[in-house]
Scaffold this motif. Structure first.
Motif, short mmCIF file in Angstrom:
data_model
loop_
_atom_site.label_atom_id
_atom_site.label_comp_id
_atom_site.label_asym_id
_atom_site.label_seq_id
_atom_site.Cartn_x
_atom_site.Cartn_y
_atom_site.Cartn_z
N SER A 19 20.76 -13.16 1.80
CA SER A 19 21.82 -13.74 0.99
C SER A 19 23.09 -12.89 1.17
N PRO A 20 24.24 -13.52 1.27
CA PRO A 20 25.49 -12.76 1.49
C PRO A 20 25.86 -11.83 0.34
N ILE A 21 25.29 -12.04 -0.86
CA ILE A 21 25.64 -11.16 -1.97
C ILE A 21 24.64 -10.01 -2.13
N ILE A 22 23.62 -9.98 -1.24
CA ILE A 22 22.65 -8.89 -1.25
C ILE A 22 23.14 -7.78 -0.32
N SER A 23 23.13 -6.55 -0.79
CA SER A 23 23.50 -5.41 0.05
C SER A 23 22.42 -5.14 1.08
N SER A 24 22.78 -4.38 2.13
CA SER A 24 21.82 -4.08 3.19
C SER A 24 20.57 -3.41 2.63
N HIS A 25 20.77 -2.46 1.74
CA HIS A 25 19.66 -1.79 1.06
C HIS A 25 19.96 -1.85 -0.44
N HIS A 26 19.58 -2.96 -1.02
CA HIS A 26 20.07 -3.31 -2.35
C HIS A 26 19.35 -2.55 -3.48
N ALA A 27 18.02 -2.54 -3.45
CA ALA A 27 17.26 -1.94 -4.55
C ALA A 27 15.89 -1.50 -4.04
N LEU A 28 15.18 -0.80 -4.90
CA LEU A 28 13.81 -0.42 -4.55
C LEU A 28 12.93 -0.45 -5.80
N PHE A 29 11.65 -0.74 -5.56
CA PHE A 29 10.63 -0.73 -6.62
C PHE A 29 9.75 0.49 -6.42
N GLN A 30 9.52 1.23 -7.47
CA GLN A 30 8.69 2.43 -7.38
C GLN A 30 7.57 2.37 -8.40
N ASN A 41 0.81 -1.23 0.00
CA ASN A 41 0.00 0.00 0.00
C ASN A 41 0.84 1.27 0.00
N LYS A 42 1.91 1.25 -0.77
CA LYS A 42 2.72 2.45 -0.95
C LYS A 42 3.42 2.39 -2.29
N ASN A 43 3.89 3.53 -2.76
CA ASN A 43 4.47 3.62 -4.10
C ASN A 43 5.93 3.20 -4.16
N THR A 44 6.61 3.09 -3.00
CA THR A 44 8.02 2.69 -2.99
C THR A 44 8.20 1.50 -2.07
N VAL A 45 8.75 0.41 -2.61
CA VAL A 45 8.99 -0.82 -1.86
C VAL A 45 10.48 -1.12 -1.89
N THR A 46 11.09 -1.26 -0.72
CA THR A 46 12.54 -1.48 -0.65
C THR A 46 12.87 -2.96 -0.53
N MET A 47 14.09 -3.32 -0.98
CA MET A 47 14.54 -4.71 -0.94
C MET A 47 16.00 -4.76 -0.54
N GLY A 48 16.34 -5.67 0.37
CA GLY A 48 17.73 -5.82 0.79
C GLY A 48 17.88 -6.84 1.89
N ARG A 49 19.09 -6.91 2.47
CA ARG A 49 19.37 -7.89 3.52
C ARG A 49 18.96 -7.40 4.90
N ASP A 50 18.95 -6.08 5.08
CA ASP A 50 18.61 -5.48 6.38
C ASP A 50 17.13 -5.71 6.72
N PRO A 51 16.83 -6.08 7.97
CA PRO A 51 15.43 -6.35 8.36
C PRO A 51 14.49 -5.16 8.21
N SER A 52 15.03 -3.95 8.07
CA SER A 52 14.17 -2.77 7.93
C SER A 52 13.55 -2.66 6.53
N ASN A 53 13.99 -3.45 5.59
CA ASN A 53 13.45 -3.41 4.23
C ASN A 53 12.05 -4.04 4.18
N ASP A 54 11.29 -3.63 3.19
CA ASP A 54 9.98 -4.25 2.99
C ASP A 54 10.13 -5.71 2.56
N ILE A 55 11.10 -5.95 1.66
CA ILE A 55 11.38 -7.31 1.20
C ILE A 55 12.79 -7.67 1.67
#
Length: 679
Positions: free
Chosen positions: A41-52, A23-37
């Protein structure tokens, strides 16, 4: 509304995430638990990418990650995503064990589909088909027992079709030999989509059915006004956008001439709109029509069936013409199950002509259910039926929608709309006045009875069209978006041969059942020969030049007459049946050749009878080029009758009804001339 999901493959786990549920326009993805997704994985950055979410679609942004992100095999910093795009977090040159693969999918909301994975190893031969011994087992009756094989050779991966009944498609094109498969290529087999991601085959057979998204459909036709020299354009679909979920029962209602059937044909792929897009589970329907043709069914308004076949016979010939991959035993089991599904058990050996109107409609539906379609379209399925039968047909359609099928139909009746999941209300010139649930339809028009809606949209169609546009979020208009080209599909030689045999057997059975017509075809021949003998001096007929010439002329006229009568109504009388079977994959070459074969057999028998009777009533001359006047007459009359039969088929194909077929041939003039010679 469309559903935008990502399916995440990491090690042995598969997770599907609906981007809309945040229910928002920006969804974050990464290894850090604060991300939406969160992907651990060890090759994923803490805040790797985002979907807008931008302009009705999702855009991927790389967030300056260490390993980056590949879209369809190429690293991208920003990419607007399209259906079935494959995202990878991996090493471009040396694949990593901790790699993450993500498939982005656009489909109807509540699709709830799951993707499966089959790991690929370089020394494996991965067999795909319906048999339980295959590596990937796909259970649909359009899929052959051993349908295709995926394998590695000379540093490349290949897909090969194993002479399947309905073919294997690579990126929408049917393959006829083994073809190399690159990463992100899409393989279609029956109702299943398979994607190769470089390491695995990811497949989804859409167990809950198929969703349809129609965006800004427009269609105009050219019509003549009162002057035959003046034409004008008439709009029959005007910017129609609807989104139908898998497994839904949807009714299209509206006044006469509101474009209901046109919309149904556009959604089913039978008619190409001038502008707009039809998507089936996110794929362009017209670009991939060959792929989906075998999993859709279309029931026309008229009951296009053969009256002189039994229920079981009709379904048996129908399933064989529709390129079923089942064995004979499986076909009979499927027929029995289909008869049970349409609640006609016990009627298997009843002639179609002895069924009631409601039973004929059920059989018409059963013909489409034989190949287990995931999309079922029906044009006015309850027309001409009594209220109780109408309701029974409606409940049958509801049951079918619960059985992993998406069912869409047009109707004028309003007595059973409450059983539908959605209703499309159309107005004049193909204007969309409402699309939603039955309760929402009544609330929108502020009425308690659906019948009142017709009067409201007839009086003020602009008001209701504008009200719907303002009240609902709609797809962005596609001003210059021409509909995709509808591909032409051609049957293989093997399919055409098989269909020809099935059609010959069916045509012979139909003729043998029609005893009155059969008697007329074969009794007229000896009668003509006998009358010819009566008006001549049998022993001297060929000794007098003038009389011999007259006999030859009459014989030629008789052969032409018989040939025309054999065939002049054959295509026109079953045009509806032909169109229906053609839409289901019937080869027109097989259809015509089967007619010519059977008519040729009839011509052969007729010429034999004619010559035998003629030689009995008239003394034939002795001199002969071939050693026998009889043989010369056999050959001449047979060829003349056969050619006339083919000409009759040509005439029959040019007209829409039997009366016009007889009129065009000038049969009346021919008969007058013929009998004038006789008397």
């Amino acid at each position: 509304m469309q559903r935008h999901t990502i399916t995440i493959y990491y090690k042995n786990s598969i997770d599907t995430v609906d981007l809309g549920t945040f229910n928002k326009n920006t969804v974050t993805m990464g290894r850090d638990p604060s991300n939406d997704i969160v992907i651990d994985s060890p090759i994923i950055s803490s805040h790797h990418a985002l979907f807008q979410f931008v302009d009705d679609s999702w855009v991927l942004y790389d967030n300056n990650s260490k390993n980056g992100i590949m879209v369809n095999g190429k690293k991208e910093k920003m990419q607007r995503l399209n259906n079935n795009d494959i995202l990878q977090i991996d090493n471009e040159k040396r694949p990593l064990k901790a790699a993450v693969v993500i498939i982005y999918t656009v489909g109807a909301e509540n699709a709830g589909e799951k993707w499966w994975e089959y790991a690929v190893h370089s020394n494996d031969f991965i067999y795909i088909g319906r048999d339980e011994q295959n590596s990937i087992v796909l259970n649909h009756n359009t899929i052959s027992k051993k349908h295709a094989v995926f394998f590695h050779s000379d540093g490349k991966y290949y897909i090969e079709d194993l002479k399947s009944t309905n073919g294997t498609y690579l990126n929408g094109t049917r393959i006829t030999s083994m073809q190399p498969v690159k990463m992100n290529d899409v393989i279609y087999i029956g109702d299943t989509k398979i994607i190769f991601n470089g390491k695995s085959l990811l497949y989804n057979y859409y167990s809950k059915g198929f969703g349809i998204d129609a965006v800004s459909l427009r269609r105009t036709v050219t019509v003549r006004n009162s002057s035959v020299f003046r034409k004008k354009k008439k709009t029959i679909l005007s910017d129609v956008s609807v989104s139908i979920n898998p497994g839904e029962l949807v009714a299209i209602i509206g006044t006469s001439g509101a474009g209901k059937t046109t919309l149904l044909k556009c959604l089913s792929g039978l008619t190409k709109p001038d502008c707009g897009t039809v998507m089936v589970n996110g794929d362009d329907f017209f670009k991939n029509y060959d792929v989906y043709m075998n999993i859709l069914g279309y029931v026309p308004q008229e009951d296009a069936v053969y009256d002189n076949l039994t229920v079981e016979e009709l379904l048996y010939y129908s399933i064989n013409l529709r390129k079923s991959a089942l064995s004979k035993t499986e076909i009979m089991n499927q027929i029995r199950q289909t008869i049970k599904d349409v609640e006609l058990t016990g009627m298997e050996h009843t002639l179609i002509k002895n069924l009631s109107g409601g039973q004929k409609k059920r059989i018409s539906i059963a013909m489409e259910l034989l190949t287990e379609p995931k999309l079922l379209f029906l044009d006015e399925p309850t027309t001409g039926l009594d209220p109780q039968t109408e309701f029974n047909i409606a409940m049958l359609l509801k049951k079918l929608s619960h059985d992993q099928k998406t069912v869409i139909f047009t109707t004028h009746s309003t007595s059973y709309l409450d059983v539908c999941d959605k209703i499309i209300v159309m107005g004049q010139e193909g204007r969309l006045c409402y699309f939603g649930t039955p309760k929402g339809t009544l609330d929108f028009f502020e009425v308690k009875d659906y019948a009142h809606i017709y009067n409201l949209i007839h009086k003020n169609i602009e008001y209701w069209e504008d009200k719907y546009k303002k009240a609902h979020i709609r797809h962005k208009p596609l001003e210059n978006n021409k509909a995709s080209r509808h591909p032409r599909h051609f049957a293989s030689i093997g399919t055409m041969s098989f269909q020809t045999i099935v059609l010959i057997l069916r045509y012979l059975k139909l003729n043998l059942r029609d005893k009155m017509r059969l008697a007329f075809l074969f009794m007229q021949v000896p009668l003509i020969a006998f009358l010819l003998g009566l008006i001549t001096e049998g022993s001297k007929a060929f000794k007098i030049r003038e009389e011999a010439s007259q006999i030859i002329l009459i014989v030629a006229c008789a052969a032409v007459w018989v040939g025309f009568l054999n065939s002049v109504q054959e295509i026109s009388k079953e045009r509806g049946i032909y169109n229906r079977e053609r839409n289901a994959g019937l080869s027109s070459i097989a259809y015509i050749f089967s007619k010519i074969f059977v008519l040729g057999l009839f011509s052969l028998i007729q010429s034999f009878i004619f010559v035998e009777v003629l030689s009995w009533v008239i003394e034939l001359p002795k001199p002969s080029l071939l050693g026998s006047v009889k043989m010369e007459l056999y050959a001449t009359i047979f060829l003349t009758t056969l050619v006339s039969s083919v000409l009759g088929l040509c005439i029959s194909s040019l007209v829409k009804n039997n009366d016009r077929a007889l009129g065009i041939t000038g049969s009346a003039d021919l008969s007058d001339s013929f009998f004038r010679h006789l008397v």
